[in-house]
Design an enzyme around this catalytic site. Structure first.
Site, PDB file in Angstrom:
ATOM      1  N   TYR A   2       0.834  -1.205   0.000  1.00  0.00           N
ATOM      2  CA  TYR A   2       0.000   0.000   0.000  1.00  0.00           C
ATOM      3  C   TYR A   2       0.871   1.257   0.000  1.00  0.00           C
ATOM      4  O   TYR A   2       0.879   2.026  -0.930  1.00  0.00           O
ATOM      5  CB  TYR A   2      -0.954  -0.013   1.190  1.00  0.00           C
ATOM      6  CG  TYR A   2      -1.934   1.141   1.175  1.00  0.00           C
ATOM      7  CD1 TYR A   2      -3.015   1.139   0.308  1.00  0.00           C
ATOM      8  CD2 TYR A   2      -1.760   2.237   2.026  1.00  0.00           C
ATOM      9  CE1 TYR A   2      -3.906   2.193   0.273  1.00  0.00           C
ATOM     10  CE2 TYR A   2      -2.651   3.297   2.001  1.00  0.00           C
ATOM     11  CZ  TYR A   2      -3.724   3.280   1.132  1.00  0.00           C
ATOM     12  OH  TYR A   2      -4.602   4.339   1.102  1.00  0.00           O
ATOM     13  N   SER A   9      -6.220   1.410  -4.519  1.00  0.00           N
ATOM     14  CA  SER A   9      -6.360   2.824  -4.193  1.00  0.00           C
ATOM     15  C   SER A   9      -4.986   3.507  -4.263  1.00  0.00           C
ATOM     16  O   SER A   9      -4.393   3.590  -5.330  1.00  0.00           O
ATOM     17  CB  SER A   9      -7.029   2.982  -2.821  1.00  0.00           C
ATOM     18  OG  SER A   9      -7.433   4.310  -2.610  1.00  0.00           O
ATOM     19  N   ASP A  11     -17.439   4.645  -7.986  1.00  0.00           N
ATOM     20  CA  ASP A  11     -16.342   5.016  -7.088  1.00  0.00           C
ATOM     21  C   ASP A  11     -16.262   6.536  -7.029  1.00  0.00           C
ATOM     22  O   ASP A  11     -15.794   7.186  -7.961  1.00  0.00           O
ATOM     23  CB  ASP A  11     -15.025   4.440  -7.597  1.00  0.00           C
ATOM     24  CG  ASP A  11     -13.888   4.602  -6.583  1.00  0.00           C
ATOM     25  OD1 ASP A  11     -14.036   5.425  -5.655  1.00  0.00           O
ATOM     26  OD2 ASP A  11     -12.867   3.912  -6.720  1.00  0.00           O
ATOM     27  N   HIS A  36     -15.807   2.247  -4.256  1.00  0.00           N
ATOM     28  CA  HIS A  36     -14.377   2.112  -3.997  1.00  0.00           C
ATOM     29  C   HIS A  36     -14.019   0.785  -3.337  1.00  0.00           C
ATOM     30  O   HIS A  36     -12.869   0.377  -3.337  1.00  0.00           O
ATOM     31  CB  HIS A  36     -13.909   3.275  -3.120  1.00  0.00           C
ATOM     32  CG  HIS A  36     -12.428   3.466  -3.097  1.00  0.00           C
ATOM     33  ND1 HIS A  36     -11.693   3.727  -4.232  1.00  0.00           N
ATOM     34  CD2 HIS A  36     -11.525   3.422  -2.079  1.00  0.00           C
ATOM     35  CE1 HIS A  36     -10.415   3.856  -3.922  1.00  0.00           C
ATOM     36  NE2 HIS A  36     -10.287   3.661  -2.623  1.00  0.00           N
TER      37      HIS A  36
END
Length: 724
Positions: free
Chosen positions: A494, A574, A658, A693
């Site tokens: 991430y 993301s 999203d 999302h």
């Protein structure tokens, strides 16, 4: 217990589920290049029209030929989406084992899953999913009575795409306010009901976004939202958050604005929280995803002024609990790894704060239950939990069942039995009951999974990044896997927003490992694994460190013969989608497959959509300075696709609803890659409809998504069949 849905569902999504152990393994071809050549060579993409849009940044011209795809209301964009989905669906339909993987995912999911119970008023509540229900059901039960359905979000919509996102009970438990999300959108509706009759008391509150629900007595709730934007509610910028008070029986248009209605009070995020005795309202305001100011209002005195605790954004501070005039906060003010402070509400300014639980060398998370604080410290991404009293005295260390991750211990202060769950990448979660008086834990409910954890191993390694920084990574795989460089490997990370990746079990990862794949998770910079210093080492002008760490993780896996470039796939979601997009454009030779999911891919314009401006603390903006513009442009995935370069087989995933990372990021990146791909490796985009999302995504859609992802990865690694 407040926000129980978020707590349990996040635990489910990231760490729960599986049954059985699949004997299928990957049939690795002896010659890699036999793979999917015929299919890929004859792949035709929809034609994407280029426009002549050009922007100027500090006298530099930057073309944006696919700007028209940002218009989510246009028929042209809708036609493009349909055409791309048709190409993707036809491609995936040719993969012979796609249905087998989907079937296995469905089988692993199909067993009863039950949450830990929690008490509100006269009732005990718990969440349960019978197996393949799209959404968890909230049940209500009196002592020794029958459990009845309290809220069933599966009945909210025919396709299961409307989810229950938040539930908050009044102090005496007689009323409940719950929020729903339709199609995965961040916009919510709030319903208020009587818990005894389940009768809706008034019209729902609408157009709520990024809001908590905090009760004041049984009279009303505090919530937060923005003015509904003009144009598209899914992509238009939302900038000024406001805190409202809704009195029961009052129409929403008459709700009182408590904070955020003036230019002086402008914040992108505002949250209000009432102390448990209804004496004080704490208002937390922020301009970005890091740092907040803090204000206090005495609710016992009509028209009382706001008292300032903090009036700048150099630290994150949140209320933990209160006892009369005594307030307890967790903060990283002068404590990058966080500490607990205490202050008197009559003089609440930060200059009066006193340390209660000091900062340590490890990052702190904290919860409260049973009249105690529970501090969880992250030690190289692994949980260590301690119990403290309200005087700051350490009571004991919790004896955890192994090396892994625990859920937060939360509950009412008078609860005599508390609950937590424990899991790791190879161990399905078990719920434990905990006696805070003697420190004894007992198994409350084992996972219904029959996944054989003993057949897998999980090890933590440390590798050196480009600048010599040591970075941890956990690698999980079947015991006995030969380290010969030919193992299909999925590398995930991430790397942003102070978010930490801790060991959590997921059924989708279990399927990958059952097939013989290796699953690796790197705790790269930009996250919060080592506190603010780790976060700051991966933001703004340090963002390249994040990509270098991920590249170094891949190189470690290759050097140690876990895999090779021909059998490596990278994935991130993301901000992690940005990570994948940046790394695949900087080092396209490093991996065979890339899966950027709901990614931030246009770094010059991200801040112009929905709440994107709030991410500037991590990213900076293209308008900030010439130096920042140039830095962003140098790594922005959209702006670094080169004509004729051989990019890895890529499947971009996004969703039409999203409204956090708008799908235009993915649309434009897909168009750019398709136009410039130098090899026959495919560039597909999978656009989920009536989804957002990621929050509240129905089980059926999740199974379909990962069946497609794993099929695409294996097919493009040359896997022809799954042998039994």
């Amino acid at each position: 217990m407040k926000n129980t849905m978020n707590l349990f569902i996040s635990a489910f999504v990231f760490c729960a589920l599986t049954t059985g152990c699949m004997e299928n393994t990957l049939n690795t071809p002896t010659s890699f290049k036999v793979k999917s050549a015929d299919v890929n060579e004859h792949l035709l993409y929809p034609q994407t029209v280029k426009s002549k849009v050009v922007d100027s940044y500090f006298d530099e011209k930057v073309a944006d030929p696919y700007r028209w795809l940002e218009d989510d209301l246009s028929q042209e964009t809708a036609n493009w989406v349909n055409a791309q989905n048709t190409v993707t669906a036809n491609y995936l339909a040719q993969i012979p084992y796609r249905d087998s993987i989907k079937k296995r995912l469905s089988t692993l999911w199909n067993y009863e899953k039950v949450s830990a119970p929690f008490k509100e008023g006269e009732y005990t509540y718990f969440y349960k999913n019978d197996g393949l229900q799209n959404q968890f059901v909230l049940y209500q039960q009196k002592e020794n009575g029958k459990a009845d359905v309290f809220l069933d979000p599966n009945q909210f919509s025919e396709d299961g795409s409307t989810s229950l996102s938040y539930v908050s009970f009044s102090k005496d438990g007689s009323l409940a306010a719950y929020a729903i999300s339709e199609g995965g959108s961040d916009w919510r509706k709030i319903f208020i009901i009587d818990v005894e009759t389940k009768k809706q008391l008034e019209a729902p509150l609408e157009n709520i976004k990024f809001s908590a629900i905090s009760w004041y007595k049984n009279e009303g709730i505090y919530y937060s939202s923005y003015e509904k934007p003009k144009g598209s509610e899914l992509s238009a910028k939302t900038d000024q958050h406001r805190l409202f008070y809704h009195k029961l029986g009052q129409v929403q248009k008459d709700d009182l604005v408590i904070y955020g209605d003036t230019p002086q009070q402008k914040h992108r995020y505002v949250v209000g929280r009432v102390t448990k005795d209804d004496r004080y309202l704490l208002i937390n305001g922020a301009m970005s995803t890091s740092g907040n100011d803090l204000y206090l209002k005495d609710l016992t005195k009509p028209n009382s002024p706001l008292m300032t605790l903090r009036n700048n954004f150099d630290a994150d501070t949140d209320l933990i609990d209160s006892e009369g005039d005594t307030l307890y906060f967790v903060t990283n003010l002068n404590a990058p790894n966080k500490k607990v402070v205490v202050v008197d509400a009559t003089s609440p300014g930060s200059e009066h704060w006193q340390d209660l639980i000091p900062e340590t060398e490890h990052v702190l998370s904290i919860s409260k239950a049973g009249g105690f604080f529970f501090t969880e410290y992250m030690v190289d991404g692994i949980s260590k939990v301690y119990q403290y009293d309200y005087e700051g005295n350490k009571v004991r260390t919790l004896a955890l069942p192994g090396v892994g991750n625990t859920s937060s211990i939360q509950g009412r202060e008078d609860d005599k039995t508390l609950y937590y769950s424990f899991n790791n990448y190879k161990t399905p979660p078990t719920i434990y009951s905990y006696n805070p008086e003697n420190g004894l834990s007992e198994v409350y409910k084992k996972s219904g999974s029959t996944f054989n954890s003993d057949a897998f191993e999980s090890k933590q390694v440390f590798f050196k990044s480009k600048d010599g920084t040591s970075v941890p990574m956990i690698i999980t795989y079947k015991k006995g896997v030969a380290l010969n460089g030919k193992n299909p490997t999925l590398l995930y990370a991430y790397g942003g927003f102070n978010t930490s990746l801790t060991p959590r079990y997921r059924p989708i990862d279990a399927v990958w490992m059952e097939l013989g794949g290796i699953y690796a998770v790197a705790n790269i910079r930009g996250g919060g694994e080592y506190g603010k210093k780790w976060h700051h080492a991966g933001i703004q002008f340090n963002k390249q460190n994040v990509f270098d760490d991920f590249i170094a993780a891949a190189e470690y896996l290759i050097a140690e013969k876990y895999t090779s470039s021909d059998y490596l796939a990278i994935n991130g979601v993301s901000n992690g989608g940005l990570l994948v997009g940046a790394v695949m454009t900087q080092r396209p030779d490093l991996m065979q497959v890339a899966i950027p999911a709901v990614g931030v891919l246009d770094m010059l314009r991200y801040h112009k959509f929905t709440s994107g401006a709030g991410w500037a603390y991590d990213y900076g903006t293209s308008e900030q300075s010439k130096e920042m513009f140039e830095y962003l442009k140098d790594y922005s995935p959209l702006h670094n696709v080169k004509d004729g370069v051989n990019y890895p087989a890529t499947m971009i995933t996004t969703a039409d609803h999203d409204d956090r990372v708008v799908p235009a990021h993915s649309f434009k990146f897909a168009a750019e890659l398709q136009a410039k791909q130098g090899s026959h490796d495919p560039v597909l985009i999978r656009i989920e409809t009536n989804a957002g999302h990621g929050a509240g995504i129905p089980v059926a859609k999740t199974i379909d998504l990962y069946a497609d992802i794993y099929s695409f990865i294996l097919f493009n690694m040359g896997m022809t069949t799954l042998e039994q």
